[in-house]
Scaffold this motif. Structure first.
Motif, PDB file in Angstrom:
ATOM      1  N   ALA A  68      -0.830  -4.601 -11.239  1.00 15.35           N
ATOM      2  CA  ALA A  68      -1.680  -3.546 -10.690  1.00 15.35           C
ATOM      3  C   ALA A  68      -1.630  -2.264 -11.522  1.00 15.35           C
ATOM      4  O   ALA A  68      -2.416  -1.356 -11.287  1.00 15.35           O
ATOM      5  CB  ALA A  68      -1.255  -3.225  -9.251  1.00 15.35           C
ATOM      6  N   PHE A  69      -0.736  -2.197 -12.492  1.00 13.12           N
ATOM      7  CA  PHE A  69      -0.562  -0.973 -13.272  1.00 13.12           C
ATOM      8  C   PHE A  69      -0.867  -1.232 -14.736  1.00 13.12           C
ATOM      9  O   PHE A  69      -0.806  -2.367 -15.211  1.00 13.12           O
ATOM     10  CB  PHE A  69       0.869  -0.455 -13.118  1.00 13.12           C
ATOM     11  N   ALA A 113       0.831  -1.209   0.000  1.00 15.02           N
ATOM     12  CA  ALA A 113       0.000   0.000   0.000  1.00 15.02           C
ATOM     13  C   ALA A 113       0.865   1.257   0.000  1.00 15.02           C
ATOM     14  O   ALA A 113       0.526   2.255  -0.654  1.00 15.02           O
ATOM     15  CB  ALA A 113      -0.930  -0.003   1.205  1.00 15.02           C
ATOM     16  N   LEU A 114       1.985   1.224   0.722  1.00 16.23           N
ATOM     17  CA  LEU A 114       2.886   2.382   0.728  1.00 16.23           C
ATOM     18  C   LEU A 114       3.517   2.608  -0.638  1.00 16.23           C
ATOM     19  O   LEU A 114       3.751   3.746  -1.045  1.00 16.23           O
ATOM     20  CB  LEU A 114       3.998   2.195   1.768  1.00 16.23           C
ATOM     21  N   LEU A 115       3.820   1.541  -1.349  1.00 17.37           N
ATOM     22  CA  LEU A 115       4.417   1.655  -2.680  1.00 17.37           C
ATOM     23  C   LEU A 115       3.395   2.027  -3.750  1.00 17.37           C
ATOM     24  O   LEU A 115       3.726   2.670  -4.741  1.00 17.37           O
ATOM     25  CB  LEU A 115       5.082   0.338  -3.068  1.00 17.37           C
ATOM     26  N   PRO A 159       7.542  -6.544  -1.131  1.00 13.59           N
ATOM     27  CA  PRO A 159       6.148  -6.133  -1.294  1.00 13.59           C
ATOM     28  C   PRO A 159       5.772  -5.770  -2.734  1.00 13.59           C
ATOM     29  O   PRO A 159       4.592  -5.710  -3.060  1.00 13.59           O
ATOM     30  CB  PRO A 159       6.005  -4.921  -0.374  1.00 13.59           C
ATOM     31  N   THR A 160       6.753  -5.579  -3.603  1.00 11.98           N
ATOM     32  CA  THR A 160       6.408  -5.254  -4.991  1.00 11.98           C
ATOM     33  C   THR A 160       5.892  -6.464  -5.746  1.00 11.98           C
ATOM     34  O   THR A 160       5.256  -6.311  -6.786  1.00 11.98           O
ATOM     35  CB  THR A 160       7.624  -4.664  -5.743  1.00 11.98           C
ATOM     36  N   ASP A 161       6.165  -7.675  -5.240  1.00 13.36           N
ATOM     37  CA  ASP A 161       5.634  -8.880  -5.896  1.00 13.36           C
ATOM     38  C   ASP A 161       4.113  -8.865  -5.926  1.00 13.36           C
ATOM     39  O   ASP A 161       3.496  -9.353  -6.858  1.00 13.36           O
ATOM     40  CB  ASP A 161       6.129 -10.142  -5.184  1.00 13.36           C
ATOM     41  N   VAL A 162       3.500  -8.299  -4.896  1.00 13.35           N
ATOM     42  CA  VAL A 162       2.042  -8.234  -4.812  1.00 13.35           C
ATOM     43  C   VAL A 162       1.493  -7.244  -5.844  1.00 13.35           C
ATOM     44  O   VAL A 162       0.355  -7.380  -6.303  1.00 13.35           O
ATOM     45  CB  VAL A 162       1.615  -7.807  -3.389  1.00 13.35           C
TER      46      VAL A 162
END
Length: 141
Positions: A79-80, A30-32, A72-75
């Motif tokens: 998403a983009f 969420a922060l990223l 956390p970027t794996d999740v």
């Protein structure tokens, strides 16, 4: 400064605004998501993808060096918006040789010319033709 170093500084600057003081182990998807989505909302899909890739590299290093438990970027994969690829025709000179750029002065050599240039001479192998007779003469033969 090299171009890749400038791009890394640019990416870090965008992420520092939102997560600059956050310890690596506490960074969440969420922060990223917020800084990357902000770039994407501006219509800059490819830079947003580069920013996500930069964050992924940094956090993968953090996992490797045991500074974080997971990346956390794996999740965030998928998403983009994926930028639309634009394939363009090669720029050729009248002879059909591919130019390296629109304002290139010298054409790129064809692969055959690179492998077997016409100015290339075969390498000479040094041979010692007189060694055998000398050995026989020294041995008394």
């Amino acid at each position: 400064m090299a171009a890749h170093a400038q791009k890394n500084c640019w990416c870090r600057g965008l992420l520092d605004h939102d997560i600059g003081g956050t310890p690596v182990a506490t960074i969440t998807p969420a922060l990223l998501l917020h800084p990357i989505k902000r770039v994407e909302r501006g219509g800059h899909h490819e830079p947003a993808q580069r920013l996500q890739a930069f964050a992924s590299r940094v956090l993968r290093y953090a996992c490797t060096t045991v500074r974080a438990e997971y990346n956390p970027t794996d999740v965030l994969l998928g998403a983009f918006v994926t930028p639309e690829r634009r394939h363009r025709a090669a720029i050729l000179d009248p002879k059909g040789v591919v130019l390296q750029g629109a304002a290139a002065k010298e054409p790129q050599k064809r692969s055959e010319e690179r492998r077997n240039p016409s100015h290339h001479r075969p390498r000479r192998v040094a041979r010692n033709h007189g060694a055998a007779p000398m050995v026989g003469a020294l041995a008394g033969g």
